[in-house]
Design an enzyme around this catalytic site. Sequence first.
Site, PDB file in Angstrom:
ATOM      1  N   HIS A 291      19.993  35.454  -8.888  1.00  0.00           N
ATOM      2  CA  HIS A 291      20.516  35.564 -10.408  1.00  0.00           C
ATOM      3  C   HIS A 291      21.547  34.423 -10.468  1.00  0.00           C
ATOM      4  O   HIS A 291      22.558  34.537 -10.366  1.00  0.00           O
ATOM      5  CB  HIS A 291      21.139  36.954 -10.852  1.00  0.00           C
ATOM      6  CG  HIS A 291      21.200  37.070 -12.092  1.00  0.00           C
ATOM      7  ND1 HIS A 291      21.062  38.253 -12.743  1.00  0.00           N
ATOM      8  CD2 HIS A 291      21.750  36.242 -13.196  1.00  0.00           C
ATOM      9  CE1 HIS A 291      21.337  38.267 -14.033  1.00  0.00           C
ATOM     10  NE2 HIS A 291      21.667  37.057 -14.306  1.00  0.00           N
TER      11      HIS A 291
ATOM     12  N   HIS B  94      22.481  31.069 -12.899  1.00  0.00           N
ATOM     13  CA  HIS B  94      22.316  30.200 -14.345  1.00  0.00           C
ATOM     14  C   HIS B  94      22.740  28.652 -13.780  1.00  0.00           C
ATOM     15  O   HIS B  94      23.956  28.486 -13.509  1.00  0.00           O
ATOM     16  CB  HIS B  94      23.350  30.649 -15.326  1.00  0.00           C
ATOM     17  CG  HIS B  94      23.066  32.148 -15.834  1.00  0.00           C
ATOM     18  ND1 HIS B  94      21.677  32.339 -16.615  1.00  0.00           N
ATOM     19  CD2 HIS B  94      23.538  33.233 -15.580  1.00  0.00           C
ATOM     20  CE1 HIS B  94      21.805  33.630 -16.928  1.00  0.00           C
ATOM     21  NE2 HIS B  94      22.929  34.341 -16.094  1.00  0.00           N
ATOM     22  N   LEU B  95      21.901  27.846 -13.825  1.00  0.00           N
ATOM     23  CA  LEU B  95      22.038  26.507 -13.575  1.00  0.00           C
ATOM     24  C   LEU B  95      22.176  25.520 -14.697  1.00  0.00           C
ATOM     25  O   LEU B  95      22.826  24.321 -14.433  1.00  0.00           O
ATOM     26  CB  LEU B  95      20.865  25.869 -12.702  1.00  0.00           C
ATOM     27  CG  LEU B  95      20.863  26.626 -11.247  1.00  0.00           C
ATOM     28  CD1 LEU B  95      19.477  26.089 -10.545  1.00  0.00           C
ATOM     29  CD2 LEU B  95      21.972  26.375 -10.349  1.00  0.00           C
ATOM     30  N   ARG B  96      21.986  25.995 -15.792  1.00  0.00           N
ATOM     31  CA  ARG B  96      22.405  25.373 -17.023  1.00  0.00           C
ATOM     32  C   ARG B  96      21.535  24.078 -17.412  1.00  0.00           C
ATOM     33  O   ARG B  96      21.868  23.443 -18.365  1.00  0.00           O
ATOM     34  CB  ARG B  96      23.998  25.111 -17.254  1.00  0.00           C
ATOM     35  CG  ARG B  96      24.796  26.094 -17.042  1.00  0.00           C
ATOM     36  CD  ARG B  96      24.446  27.323 -17.944  1.00  0.00           C
ATOM     37  NE  ARG B  96      25.837  28.194 -17.901  1.00  0.00           N
ATOM     38  CZ  ARG B  96      25.338  29.453 -18.344  1.00  0.00           C
ATOM     39  NH1 ARG B  96      23.988  29.907 -18.914  1.00  0.00           N
ATOM     40  NH2 ARG B  96      26.303  30.314 -18.410  1.00  0.00           N
TER      41      ARG B  96
ATOM     42  N   ASN C 244      17.552  31.256 -19.248  1.00  0.00           N
ATOM     43  CA  ASN C 244      18.197  30.667 -20.573  1.00  0.00           C
ATOM     44  C   ASN C 244      18.970  29.496 -20.565  1.00  0.00           C
ATOM     45  O   ASN C 244      19.846  29.250 -21.118  1.00  0.00           O
ATOM     46  CB  ASN C 244      19.081  32.146 -20.875  1.00  0.00           C
ATOM     47  CG  ASN C 244      20.101  31.926 -19.695  1.00  0.00           C
ATOM     48  OD1 ASN C 244      20.277  31.833 -18.642  1.00  0.00           O
ATOM     49  ND2 ASN C 244      21.330  32.448 -20.304  1.00  0.00           N
TER      50      ASN C 244
ATOM     51  N   HIS D 123      17.736  42.673 -18.334  1.00  0.00           N
ATOM     52  CA  HIS D 123      19.077  42.700 -18.824  1.00  0.00           C
ATOM     53  C   HIS D 123      19.442  43.945 -19.609  1.00  0.00           C
ATOM     54  O   HIS D 123      18.888  43.676 -21.022  1.00  0.00           O
ATOM     55  CB  HIS D 123      19.676  41.349 -19.421  1.00  0.00           C
ATOM     56  CG  HIS D 123      20.947  41.222 -19.927  1.00  0.00           C
ATOM     57  ND1 HIS D 123      21.702  40.218 -19.466  1.00  0.00           N
ATOM     58  CD2 HIS D 123      21.591  42.068 -20.810  1.00  0.00           C
ATOM     59  CE1 HIS D 123      22.924  40.424 -20.142  1.00  0.00           C
ATOM     60  NE2 HIS D 123      23.052  41.577 -20.860  1.00  0.00           N
TER      61      HIS D 123
ATOM     62  N   ASP E 224      24.866  36.430 -10.526  1.00  0.00           N
ATOM     63  CA  ASP E 224      25.123  36.146 -11.930  1.00  0.00           C
ATOM     64  C   ASP E 224      26.069  34.882 -12.101  1.00  0.00           C
ATOM     65  O   ASP E 224      26.821  34.925 -13.147  1.00  0.00           O
ATOM     66  CB  ASP E 224      25.401  37.221 -12.756  1.00  0.00           C
ATOM     67  CG  ASP E 224      25.242  37.154 -14.384  1.00  0.00           C
ATOM     68  OD1 ASP E 224      24.713  36.036 -14.676  1.00  0.00           O
ATOM     69  OD2 ASP E 224      25.510  37.867 -14.973  1.00  0.00           O
TER      70      ASP E 224
ATOM     71  N   HIS F  18      30.587  27.867 -17.229  1.00  0.00           N
ATOM     72  CA  HIS F  18      30.868  27.114 -18.546  1.00  0.00           C
ATOM     73  C   HIS F  18      31.804  25.998 -18.543  1.00  0.00           C
ATOM     74  O   HIS F  18      32.709  26.087 -17.754  1.00  0.00           O
ATOM     75  CB  HIS F  18      31.272  28.439 -19.461  1.00  0.00           C
ATOM     76  CG  HIS F  18      30.386  29.489 -19.817  1.00  0.00           C
ATOM     77  ND1 HIS F  18      29.284  29.577 -20.679  1.00  0.00           N
ATOM     78  CD2 HIS F  18      30.107  30.849 -19.185  1.00  0.00           C
ATOM     79  CE1 HIS F  18      28.747  30.524 -20.686  1.00  0.00           C
ATOM     80  NE2 HIS F  18      29.104  31.179 -19.887  1.00  0.00           N
TER      81      HIS F  18
ATOM     82  N   GLY G  32      30.721  35.197 -19.098  1.00  0.00           N
ATOM     83  CA  GLY G  32      29.939  34.610 -17.722  1.00  0.00           C
ATOM     84  C   GLY G  32      30.961  34.142 -16.814  1.00  0.00           C
ATOM     85  O   GLY G  32      32.113  33.723 -17.216  1.00  0.00           O
TER      86      GLY G  32
HETATM   87 ZN   LIG Z   1      22.180  39.005 -17.665  1.00  0.00          ZN
END
Ligand SMILES: [Zn+2]
Length: 429
Positions: free
Chosen positions: A58, A60-62, A92, A177, A303, A307, A322
């Site tokens: 999990h 987030h690499l953006r 996402n 989620h 996760d 940001h 986040g």
């Molecule tokens: Zn989530």
Amino acid sequence: MPDSIVVRGGRVLDTTGERTVDVLIEGPVIAAVGDGLRGDRELDASGCVITPGLVDLHVHLREPGHEEAETIETGARAAALGGFSAIVAMPNTEPPHDDPAVVAAVLGAGTRSVCDVHAAGCITNRRAGTELAPMGELYALGVRIFTDDGACVDSAGVMRRALEYAGSLPGAVVAQHAEDTTLCTGGHMHEGEWSSRLGIPGRPAVAEAAIVARDCLLAELTGTRVHFLHVSTASAVELIRDAKHRGLPITAEAAPHHFTLTDAACASFDPVFKVHPPLRSADDVTAIKAGLADGTIDAIATDHAPHAVETKERPFEEAPPGMLGLETALALALTELVEPGVVSLADAVGLLSWRPARIAGLSDHGGPIEPGRCAHLCVIDPTVTWSPDPARLASRARNTPYEGRTLTGRARHTIVSGEAVVVDGEAQR
Ligand SMILES: [Zn+2]
């Protein structure tokens, strides 16, 4: 790159147990495991534990869309520094992973980065929760985890159709989620004593439990695997424990912040502590630890949610949710779970390596450490103490909630496909 590497003097720990042996790597594979091995290059592992590379389900690499916060390259480097040899990129991004071309681009960039980058695919188009994404086409690219992460699939009917479709794709898992949007809209932290005291609108625990209960029933109805992302509440742990006792095809992960921090941290009004699902009560933290200890929760997943600095400097209610996780997850598992005796070191490594590898179907990862296997290794110094410094993180973002904490344990070397990508805590490229 030298022809061979020998990792010397460490204790090997994998699914088969523990033994003190050297590990010889030739090219991308483990060539031998034994005493007195010789290689062109030596990596010192004395006092350390040699484990299969860690696997993060999990992240987030953006990229694409928010490269100011992270890129596939910087996120993968942060992962390698954290001991991870494989990560799963959440969908996402902007545009999201509902388009085979986007997923192919992410995977392509992943092949140029320092660890294995896999991609989760969207369950629904634009993650809007209404019509199914082209799951079959995404599956053909190698996607095995489908999720709208960041958004809950609120519609039971859509979730049922997703599970029925995923059931026709061998090895596919639908990851939820679990936060009922209608119970969470407008909420910024856990709903409880602290949210009332601080006057911040809350996101109730029942929002998670309601979806977990429903999706356990849908897993039973369809027979398709459901994975619960970032489980954060005592009631969800209880529901998952019951579902597993009934033999349902359920797996679950917990994030380090949900076994380390509580909602009391929000009293600072510092948005670094804002995350979805939110930091919960002390009782919830206790339940997450119990779930990790008894196997109810299968994996620790970060996760990791970078940001840009400006966005996390907004007021609490306006800042995006986040926090960073890749470079601190292993240390938090050792500090918060192993040191106090909640889980053994072997169980902690299982939660970070072979159990998530199995969920994602990454058969090259998670060991065992034996000849012929891909050389994905993490050499852990379990006793070194250190303190996260946001300015020194490899991630492009700075939103770690652990600044100034003293943590025990760190990845010393990380080897991915036979390449020493981190040596003595330093990224090699
Ligand atoms: Zn989530």
